[in-house]
Design an enzyme around this catalytic site. Sequence first.
Site, mmCIF file in Angstrom:
data_model
loop_
_atom_site.group_PDB
_atom_site.id
_atom_site.type_symbol
_atom_site.label_atom_id
_atom_site.label_comp_id
_atom_site.label_asym_id
_atom_site.label_seq_id
_atom_site.Cartn_x
_atom_site.Cartn_y
_atom_site.Cartn_z
ATOM 1 C CG HIS A 43 -8.308 95.278 5.451
ATOM 2 N ND1 HIS A 43 -7.416 96.288 5.161
ATOM 3 C CD2 HIS A 43 -8.741 94.831 4.247
ATOM 4 C CE1 HIS A 43 -7.321 96.440 3.856
ATOM 5 N NE2 HIS A 43 -8.113 95.550 3.287
ATOM 6 C CD GLU A 70 -8.078 99.429 7.827
ATOM 7 O OE1 GLU A 70 -7.594 100.340 8.512
ATOM 8 O OE2 GLU A 70 -7.431 98.429 7.467
ATOM 9 C CG HIS A 191 0.937 99.717 6.792
ATOM 10 N ND1 HIS A 191 0.027 98.767 6.373
ATOM 11 C CD2 HIS A 191 2.162 99.237 6.476
ATOM 12 C CE1 HIS A 191 0.669 97.769 5.799
ATOM 13 N NE2 HIS A 191 1.974 98.022 5.866
#
Length: 238
Positions: A43, A70, A191
Amino acid sequence: MTKLSVNINKIATLRNSRGGQVPNVLKVASDIEAFGAQGITIHPRPDERHIRYQDARDLKNIVTTEFNIEGNPIPKFIDLVLETRPTQVTLVPDAIDAVTSNSGWDTVSNMDFLKDVIATFKENSIRTSIFVDPDLKMIEGAALTGADRIELYTESYADAYTAGNLEEGVKPFTEAAELAHNLKLGINAGHDLSLDNIQYFKSKVPYLEEVSIGHALICESLYLGLENVVNMYLNKLK
């Protein structure tokens, strides 16, 4: 079996805190694949405080499993994804200064924007996923954008699990997965998933194709491996 994609941002954070190339992000990615993980997730953020844009370019050449990038689809990010052509791009509505991802997309108010971005990626044969809360309206909106998958934002589940509210915490995700499947969307999740809470989540959320786990997995690796490394040092110092 649900696939495991390991987010290696924390490895890059540790590297950047000292400078140099230790730990080596590319070697860690290869080792994680060798240990059996079916994907690598990164990410990159605009300030490159952990994963750098060059890491994405370098990883593209060595990742042999699924490669998932991401991020918030700002122009710089879009250009990186089109250059590296990962297996999957996951669109996340991060603020530039966000410490970590903290909300899913409003797929209704951002419909036109998401449609345009997703069309660009799909023209380049890149699978697209949208980061969403377990909100049925947002999932319906995601289906209309042309996305291939959603990634369910699981912080609320993790918090409920810690508080002992397992059934209450997972119910919205079960319902969200059922709806997404009926709308022909693939289902990812991520998450705050961990060794403590992942099995229950997997047992209650149908059609789960992939989980992306980073922070917890790296922390757990430190704890579970720390005794071994300490004793290796002690043996060498005898």
